[in-house]
Design an enzyme around this catalytic site. Sequence first.
Site, PDB file in Angstrom:
ATOM      1  N   GLU A  33       0.830  -1.208   0.000  1.00 46.56           N
ATOM      2  CA  GLU A  33       0.000   0.000   0.000  1.00 46.56           C
ATOM      3  C   GLU A  33       0.863   1.256   0.000  1.00 46.56           C
ATOM      4  OE1 GLU A  33      -4.080   1.949   1.619  1.00 46.56           O
ATOM      5  OE2 GLU A  33      -3.562  -0.096   2.181  1.00 46.56           O
ATOM      6  N   THR A  34       1.975   1.222   0.694  1.00 49.55           N
ATOM      7  CA  THR A  34       2.883   2.372   0.697  1.00 49.55           C
ATOM      8  C   THR A  34       3.397   2.657  -0.714  1.00 49.55           C
ATOM      9  OG1 THR A  34       3.560   1.930   2.985  1.00 49.55           O
ATOM     10  CG2 THR A  34       5.049   3.279   1.638  1.00 49.55           C
TER      11      THR A  34
END
Length: 158
Positions: A75-76
């Site tokens: 997700e980062t």
Amino acid sequence: MGEQQHVKFPQEVIDEYAALGVDLHAMFSAGHLGTRMGVQILEASAERVVGTMPVEGNTQPYGLLHGGASAVLAETLGSVGSMLHGGSSRIAVGVDLNCTHHRGVRSGLVTGVATPVHRGRSTATYEVVISDEEGRRVCTARLTCLLRDVRTGQDTNG
């Protein structure tokens, strides 16, 4: 562990944010959670985001890399790509994340590479491939972010 290295950004991205007085490296860091987990973003553009994370400290009770840790890395990286695609006038908000875990890892460093699947006006989707130090695929993730226009004083929580 957890110190943010200087990320390689395309010069036009650096120039765009510098003109707005924005600290690009702080804005596109791994954030507090990523820092606690040792996530390092090494390269960032709308076309490709690369980052690493240590397995140590990010394991589940069996001693394997925790699936949630892989999700944080994915997700980062996908969010950074989406933010760079959206540009300085938009924010990226994750709306869907799925992860398929292919193999366990007990030690070392994993590397994630996010590449775009779709880059539209209102959404961006990135595939993130996470591999171990031998180049074996550990996890495949897909993140879709909604791209919202920035408004002065905008609350990014919804």
